[in-house]
Design a protein around this motif. Structure first.
Motif, mmCIF file in Angstrom:
data_model
loop_
_atom_site.group_PDB
_atom_site.id
_atom_site.type_symbol
_atom_site.label_atom_id
_atom_site.label_comp_id
_atom_site.label_asym_id
_atom_site.label_seq_id
_atom_site.Cartn_x
_atom_site.Cartn_y
_atom_site.Cartn_z
ATOM 1 N N LEU A 1 93.210 54.331 -80.511
ATOM 2 C CA LEU A 1 92.840 53.479 -79.379
ATOM 3 C C LEU A 1 92.640 52.036 -79.830
ATOM 4 C CD1 LEU A 1 90.349 55.822 -77.482
ATOM 5 C CD2 LEU A 1 92.551 54.989 -76.624
ATOM 6 N N MET A 2 92.055 51.861 -81.021
ATOM 7 C CA MET A 2 91.842 50.514 -81.537
ATOM 8 C C MET A 2 93.187 49.837 -81.814
ATOM 9 S SD MET A 2 89.075 48.765 -82.001
ATOM 10 C CE MET A 2 88.514 47.245 -82.784
ATOM 11 N N ILE A 3 94.142 50.572 -82.358
ATOM 12 C CA ILE A 3 95.488 50.025 -82.576
ATOM 13 C C ILE A 3 96.110 49.627 -81.240
ATOM 14 C CG2 ILE A 3 97.835 50.585 -83.321
ATOM 15 C CD1 ILE A 3 96.606 52.437 -85.428
ATOM 16 N N GLN A 4 95.930 50.479 -80.240
ATOM 17 C CA GLN A 4 96.503 50.206 -78.922
ATOM 18 C C GLN A 4 95.977 48.895 -78.353
ATOM 19 O OE1 GLN A 4 98.727 52.581 -77.104
ATOM 20 N NE2 GLN A 4 99.099 50.604 -76.153
ATOM 21 N N PHE A 5 94.672 48.696 -78.444
ATOM 22 C CA PHE A 5 94.067 47.508 -77.852
ATOM 23 C C PHE A 5 94.313 46.245 -78.688
ATOM 24 C CE2 PHE A 5 90.835 50.568 -75.872
ATOM 25 C CZ PHE A 5 91.591 50.679 -74.718
ATOM 26 N N VAL A 6 94.151 46.362 -80.011
ATOM 27 C CA VAL A 6 94.226 45.182 -80.877
ATOM 28 C C VAL A 6 95.674 44.841 -81.234
ATOM 29 C CG1 VAL A 6 93.602 44.240 -83.139
ATOM 30 C CG2 VAL A 6 91.923 45.542 -81.823
ATOM 31 N N TYR A 7 96.445 45.859 -81.636
ATOM 32 C CA TYR A 7 97.804 45.616 -82.138
ATOM 33 C C TYR A 7 98.813 45.422 -81.006
ATOM 34 C CZ TYR A 7 102.098 46.390 -84.833
ATOM 35 O OH TYR A 7 103.347 46.270 -85.408
ATOM 36 N N PHE A 8 98.757 46.287 -80.002
ATOM 37 C CA PHE A 8 99.741 46.223 -78.916
ATOM 38 C C PHE A 8 99.300 45.299 -77.779
ATOM 39 C CE2 PHE A 8 100.943 50.358 -80.829
ATOM 40 C CZ PHE A 8 102.294 50.089 -81.050
ATOM 41 N N PHE A 9 98.033 45.412 -77.354
ATOM 42 C CA PHE A 9 97.550 44.598 -76.226
ATOM 43 C C PHE A 9 97.010 43.235 -76.656
ATOM 44 C CE2 PHE A 9 96.481 48.662 -73.636
ATOM 45 C CZ PHE A 9 97.838 48.883 -73.466
ATOM 46 N N LYS A 10 96.860 43.008 -77.982
ATOM 47 C CA LYS A 10 96.369 41.743 -78.523
ATOM 48 C C LYS A 10 94.997 41.362 -77.964
ATOM 49 C CE LYS A 10 100.370 41.378 -80.519
ATOM 50 N NZ LYS A 10 100.512 41.680 -81.969
ATOM 51 N N MET A 11 94.129 42.342 -77.824
ATOM 52 C CA MET A 11 92.791 42.094 -77.283
ATOM 53 C C MET A 11 91.828 41.682 -78.381
ATOM 54 S SD MET A 11 92.538 45.263 -74.553
ATOM 55 C CE MET A 11 90.791 44.975 -74.275
ATOM 56 N N ASN A 12 90.710 41.114 -77.975
ATOM 57 C CA ASN A 12 89.657 40.702 -78.890
ATOM 58 C C ASN A 12 89.075 41.907 -79.631
ATOM 59 O OD1 ASN A 12 86.433 40.390 -79.048
ATOM 60 N ND2 ASN A 12 87.418 38.446 -79.557
ATOM 61 N N TYR A 13 88.743 41.732 -80.917
ATOM 62 C CA TYR A 13 88.213 42.835 -81.713
ATOM 63 C C TYR A 13 86.949 43.434 -81.102
ATOM 64 C CZ TYR A 13 91.254 42.329 -85.816
ATOM 65 O OH TYR A 13 92.331 42.329 -86.660
ATOM 66 N N PHE A 14 85.999 42.567 -80.754
ATOM 67 C CA PHE A 14 84.711 43.059 -80.258
ATOM 68 C C PHE A 14 84.885 43.792 -78.934
ATOM 69 C CE2 PHE A 14 80.805 42.469 -77.761
ATOM 70 C CZ PHE A 14 79.906 43.104 -78.597
ATOM 71 N N LEU A 15 85.664 43.229 -78.018
ATOM 72 C CA LEU A 15 85.908 43.868 -76.728
ATOM 73 C C LEU A 15 86.620 45.196 -76.920
ATOM 74 C CD1 LEU A 15 85.878 43.827 -73.644
ATOM 75 C CD2 LEU A 15 88.000 42.490 -73.709
ATOM 76 N N SER A 16 87.577 45.226 -77.831
ATOM 77 C CA SER A 16 88.299 46.469 -78.119
ATOM 78 C C SER A 16 87.351 47.529 -78.668
ATOM 79 C CB SER A 16 89.419 46.211 -79.126
ATOM 80 O OG SER A 16 90.353 45.280 -78.628
ATOM 81 N N LEU A 17 86.458 47.108 -79.560
ATOM 82 C CA LEU A 17 85.494 48.040 -80.146
ATOM 83 C C LEU A 17 84.610 48.653 -79.074
ATOM 84 C CD1 LEU A 17 84.079 49.240 -82.661
ATOM 85 C CD2 LEU A 17 82.651 47.182 -82.717
#
Length: 256
Positions: free
Chosen positions: A49-65
């Motif tokens: 899920l973290m890869i999905q949000f950070v790597y693919f969706f380019k979301m903020n680390y904290f928000l993704s966490l």
């Protein structure tokens, strides 16, 4: 000397991850007397899920966490609903077998929802800085993994040994009927143990993915490592699983 020190650092980093997973095993066992063999899938889901949000969706680390932990908490809630609640009067072995079935189901679901490419990862939380210790390299990410794991163990030690909630959770493991009679909300304690255990596994997956990557089928690997660490430290010992994970990580690194 440099190679030996490097092996120690690598073993400690891996050992911390094993310890977090083992703590998840221990937490559920200490409250429900059930071994959750799907614990490794929470590690996998956290990383994926973290890869999905950070790597693919380019979301903020904290928000993704925050999003990942929230999703895992909800998933853990329903996981308990499906594994313990329907079989509350069944022997513990039936519940354990069902957790194995759930592990297979979650892995298959992840294969359909996520990608099949092995070992995807995202960039470290911290800049690529490192320190030289006797010729060995330790990164900021390694330091974060070690320090965060130690902090979490302290928090969970206080939770289980000092707070009323922790004592209520342990009372459920000793005798659920007696715990219910004295006014403990047993269903809530069971759900809380699964949610906390799921969050521990997910956090382990989140912090190790930048180093080793994550795939839909790696949950079994992490589950076996965490269970071995839990057995080494003692499933019902709580804090001792920390040393079980560290010993396993060091042995693996040095022997390999």
């Amino acid at each position: 000397m440099a190679e030996f020190t490097q092996y120690i650092i690598t073993g400690l980093t891996l050992g911390m991850i094993y310890s977090l997973i083992a703590l998840g095993f221990s937490l559920i066992y200490r409250v429900t007397n059930v071994i959750n063999f799907a614990q490794g899938e929470f590690v996998m889901l956290g990383g994926m899920l973290m890869i999905q949000f950070v790597y693919f969706f380019k979301m903020n680390y904290f928000l993704s966490l925050v999003l990942v932990l929230l999703i895992i908490a909800i998933f853990s809630y329903f996981f308990e609903e499906l594994t313990l609640k329907p079989f509350k009067k069944s022997p513990a072995l039936i519940k354990i077998i069902f957790t194995i079935g759930m592990s297979i189901f979650v892995r298959g679901l992840a294969m359909i929802i996520f990608w099949k490419d092995p070992g995807l990862r995202y960039e470290n939380f911290f800049p690529e800085k490192y320190f030289n210790i006797f010729g060995a390299i330790i990164t900021v990410q390694d330091i974060f993994i070690i320090s965060a794991t130690i902090l979490l163990f302290i928090v969970f030690f206080v939770l289980m040994e000092v707070t009323i909630t922790g004592k209520a959770m342990k009372a459920c493991a000793i005798n659920m009927k007696a715990a219910h009679i004295i006014g403990i909300n047993v269903p809530l304690m069971l759900k809380l143990s699964f949610i906390l255990s799921g969050l521990l596994g997910a956090f382990a997956g989140i912090i190790i993915t930048p180093k080793l990557g994550m795939s839909y089928n790696t949950g079994v690997f992490w589950g076996i490592k965490g269970f071995t660490a839990a057995v080494l430290g003692g499933l019902d010992s709580g804090g001792a699983v920390f040393f079980g994970g560290v010993v396993l990580g060091l042995l693996e690194s040095l022997l390999t």
